[in-house]
Design a protein around this motif. Structure first.
Motif, PDB file in Angstrom:
ATOM      1  N   THR A 273       0.817  -1.221   0.000  1.00 30.81           N
ATOM      2  CA  THR A 273       0.000   0.000   0.000  1.00 30.81           C
ATOM      3  C   THR A 273       0.848   1.268   0.000  1.00 30.81           C
TER       4      THR A 273
ATOM      5  N   ALA B  72      -0.605   4.791  -1.715  1.00 38.47           N
ATOM      6  CA  ALA B  72      -1.240   5.701  -0.760  1.00 38.47           C
ATOM      7  C   ALA B  72      -0.274   5.919   0.401  1.00 38.47           C
TER       8      ALA B  72
ATOM      9  N   TYR C 153      -1.607   5.973   3.937  1.00 37.05           N
ATOM     10  CA  TYR C 153      -2.494   4.869   4.300  1.00 37.05           C
ATOM     11  C   TYR C 153      -2.042   4.222   5.600  1.00 37.05           C
TER      12      TYR C 153
ATOM     13  N   ASN D  87      -7.684  -2.250  -3.917  1.00 33.16           N
ATOM     14  CA  ASN D  87      -8.694  -2.386  -2.872  1.00 33.16           C
ATOM     15  C   ASN D  87      -8.079  -1.970  -1.536  1.00 33.16           C
ATOM     16  N   LEU D  88      -8.307  -0.723  -1.152  1.00 34.34           N
ATOM     17  CA  LEU D  88      -7.795  -0.240   0.132  1.00 34.34           C
ATOM     18  C   LEU D  88      -8.813  -0.438   1.248  1.00 34.34           C
ATOM     19  N   GLN D  89     -10.016  -0.878   0.897  1.00 38.11           N
ATOM     20  CA  GLN D  89     -11.030  -1.144   1.921  1.00 38.11           C
ATOM     21  C   GLN D  89     -10.887  -2.563   2.480  1.00 38.11           C
TER      22      GLN D  89
ATOM     23  N   SER E   3     -14.719   3.308   6.473  1.00 43.41           N
ATOM     24  CA  SER E   3     -13.449   3.869   6.036  1.00 43.41           C
ATOM     25  C   SER E   3     -13.652   4.845   4.883  1.00 43.41           C
ATOM     26  N   ARG E   4     -12.731   5.775   4.753  1.00 47.20           N
ATOM     27  CA  ARG E   4     -12.771   6.689   3.603  1.00 47.20           C
ATOM     28  C   ARG E   4     -12.210   6.016   2.355  1.00 47.20           C
ATOM     29  N   TYR E   5     -11.620   4.838   2.523  1.00 53.28           N
ATOM     30  CA  TYR E   5     -11.025   4.118   1.408  1.00 53.28           C
ATOM     31  C   TYR E   5     -12.071   3.268   0.698  1.00 53.28           C
ATOM     32  N   THR E   6     -11.794   2.956  -0.568  1.00 56.11           N
ATOM     33  CA  THR E   6     -12.738   2.190  -1.371  1.00 56.11           C
ATOM     34  C   THR E   6     -12.082   0.909  -1.885  1.00 56.11           C
TER      35      THR E   6
ATOM     36  N   HIS F 136      -9.788   2.166  -5.395  1.00 46.74           N
ATOM     37  CA  HIS F 136      -8.955   3.360  -5.234  1.00 46.74           C
ATOM     38  C   HIS F 136      -7.979   3.444  -6.416  1.00 46.74           C
TER      39      HIS F 136
END
Length: 159
Positions: A62, A66, A69, A107-109, A129-132, A135
């Motif tokens: 990650t 990000a 992150y 996929n950061l979620q 989370s603000r992540y999706t 991303h």
């Protein structure tokens, strides 16, 4: 041990390099994987099942997509990963490739938390989370510096 894969043929893998996901990946029953790092796809890796030759995920650290992150593991997640204070945890994101590299997403979620010391991993679902799950791998700054021109749909044309 030898591992048969559909993408790389038969490969030799040291037992110490096998990553165990006790809960598997979401939607899959396989629990033992190995990280393969072919030079031609840097910074991406393959998380290849050692149990199913057809099952492999493209993943990336990650930090590559990000820089800010961060994930706070719950006590239960830390226990499952045998993580102690000060232990390194590597966060990997599953990648969705695209024909246009600027449409690659991660996929950061649902990151994979890996304890490299114990070779234990767990896919985590971040709620609220603000992540999706989609991303963009490349940020807007990288897109704007890319050679060529982008049309209204974002496709690159010759410069």
């Amino acid at each position: 041990m030898n591992v048969t894969t559909t993408r790389f043929g038969e490969i030799a893998v040291e037992e110490a390099k096998i990553i165990t996901l006790p809960d598997g990946m979401l939607g899959f029953s396989e629990k033992r994987f190995v990280l393969l790092t072919p030079q031609n796809i840097t910074p991406f890796c393959w998380l290849q099942s050692v149990e199913n030759p057809e099952l492999a995920f493209v993943v990336v650290d990650t930090k590559e997509c990000a820089s800010d992150y961060a994930v706070k593991l719950t006590a239960e997640e830390s226990e499952k990963l045998c993580v102690n204070d000060g232990d390194e945890v590597v966060l990997l994101a599953v990648v969705t490739m695209a024909s246009d590299p600027f449409n690659i997403t991660v996929n950061l979620q649902g990151p994979i938390a890996l304890n490299p010391k114990r070779m234990l991993a767990k896919q985590i679902v971040l709620e609220g989370s603000r992540y999706t799950t989609k991303h963009p791998f490349f940020d807007q700054a990288a897109r704007s510096k890319a050679p060529g021109k982008r049309n209204a749909s974002g496709e690159v044309t010759a410069a």
